[in-house]
Design a protein around this motif. Structure first.
Motif, short mmCIF file in Angstrom:
data_model
loop_
_atom_site.label_atom_id
_atom_site.label_comp_id
_atom_site.label_asym_id
_atom_site.label_seq_id
_atom_site.Cartn_x
_atom_site.Cartn_y
_atom_site.Cartn_z
N HIS A 43 0.97 -1.13 -0.09
CA HIS A 43 -0.07 0.01 0.13
C HIS A 43 0.82 1.21 -0.13
O HIS A 43 2.01 1.24 0.06
N ASN A 44 0.34 2.31 0.02
CA ASN A 44 0.80 3.75 -0.19
C ASN A 44 1.97 3.71 0.99
O ASN A 44 1.84 3.25 2.24
N GLY A 142 0.54 -2.70 -6.24
CA GLY A 142 0.43 -1.78 -5.20
C GLY A 142 0.69 -0.43 -5.49
O GLY A 142 1.19 0.04 -6.52
N GLY A 143 0.13 0.49 -4.40
CA GLY A 143 0.27 1.87 -4.53
C GLY A 143 1.66 2.53 -4.19
O GLY A 143 2.12 3.61 -4.43
N GLY A 148 7.70 -0.78 -5.71
CA GLY A 148 7.56 -1.59 -6.94
C GLY A 148 8.57 -1.50 -7.78
O GLY A 148 9.27 -2.51 -8.53
N ILE A 149 8.97 -0.39 -8.31
CA ILE A 149 10.10 -0.10 -9.37
C ILE A 149 11.36 -0.75 -9.02
O ILE A 149 12.01 -1.51 -9.63
N PHE A 163 1.11 -0.87 -10.84
CA PHE A 163 1.43 0.25 -10.04
C PHE A 163 0.30 1.26 -10.18
O PHE A 163 -0.47 1.23 -11.05
N PHE A 164 -0.02 1.71 -8.90
CA PHE A 164 -0.79 2.92 -8.84
C PHE A 164 -0.39 4.05 -8.78
O PHE A 164 0.60 4.52 -8.16
N ALA A 165 -0.98 5.30 -9.26
CA ALA A 165 -0.51 6.62 -9.12
C ALA A 165 1.14 6.55 -9.93
O ALA A 165 1.06 6.48 -10.78
N GLY A 166 1.79 7.35 -8.88
CA GLY A 166 3.35 7.21 -9.36
C GLY A 166 3.54 8.86 -9.65
O GLY A 166 4.71 9.29 -10.28
#
Length: 241
Positions: A43-44, A142-143, A148-149, A163-166
């Protein structure tokens, strides 16, 4: 890995809490007896593994036939934070509320979090793949895009990532994005007040993956449509099953 509790949920998913040294985590597994592909779900930055939105995504994905695991990495969730971390978080909240530049504050907070989190996620991955009923390949969802990268670059067992957002990703991970080559699904909320849209689009453009898909939906940070979970599972099916 030591399991501390378990319960069978009404959707047939088995939910188990575990510890790995000082790392607390949760594992959700489907009813199927066959080895299930593993999805690491975060999560974030800093939100706990028990966050309701993460739990809902994890249960849905597990019911679809995946083993899903998350942890509270160092400095995240209920785990201890340093005084410097707490001050950086307070400075970040104040700057965002005041509309002030946040890049340097963000770098000082998220950069060290990523550096500390990656070894713990990799150790968790090692332990999970030794458990009965869990097999490869492995996905990430996940956010916490910066984490994740780094995992997608450092961990060859990860075969696909969502991936979420970014909009806010440290400079180091923006550079590393060019090294990400696994199939990628990138979710963007068009009106996300906390993630600059153009930065997210630039990050998507930077990824080195030959197969990458961008889903953009209207709405704010927490307004991702439920149907994206369905699409996310179809993405995982293509690359992990």
């Amino acid at each position: 890995m030591h399991f501390t509790s378990e319960q069978r949920l009404d959707d047939g998913v088995l939910e188990r809490e575990f510890t790995l040294g000082e790392i607390p985590g949760t594992l959700w597994t489907p009813e199927s007896a066959d080895p299930a592909p593993l999805v690491l779900m975060s999560h974030n930055n800093g939100l706990p593994k028990a966050d309701p939105r993460l739990v809902a995504r994890a249960r849905y994905t597990a019911a679809h036939g995946y083993a899903v695991a998350t942890i509270d990495a160092a400095g995240c969730g209920d785990r201890p934070r340093s005084a410097a971390d707490e001050q950086a978080r307070a400075d970040l909240r104040r700057a965002m509320q005041a509309g002030e530049p946040v890049d340097e504050i963000f770098e000082s907070l998220i950069g060290p979090l990523v550096e500390n989190a990656v070894p713990e996620w990799r150790a968790t991955l090692d332990a999970l793949l030794e458990q009965p009923g869990i097999g490869g390949p492995v996905g990430y969802s996940g956010g916490w895009t910066a984490l994740g990268i780094r995992l997608a670059v450092a961990e060859p067992r990860i075969a696909a990532a969502g991936f979420f957002a970014g909009g806010f990703v440290p400079r180091a991970q923006r550079e590393e994005a060019r090294q990400v080559t696994v199939p990628l699904l990138f979710l963007l909320q068009w009106d996300d007040e906390g993630n600059p849209r153009q930065r997210a689009l630039d990050l998507f453009d930077a990824f080195g993956s030959k197969e990458k898909t961008l889903h953009a939906n209207l709405g704010g940070h927490t307004g991702t449509p439920w149907f994206e979970l369905e699409d996310g599972c179809r993405f995982l099916d293509r690359h992990l099953k």
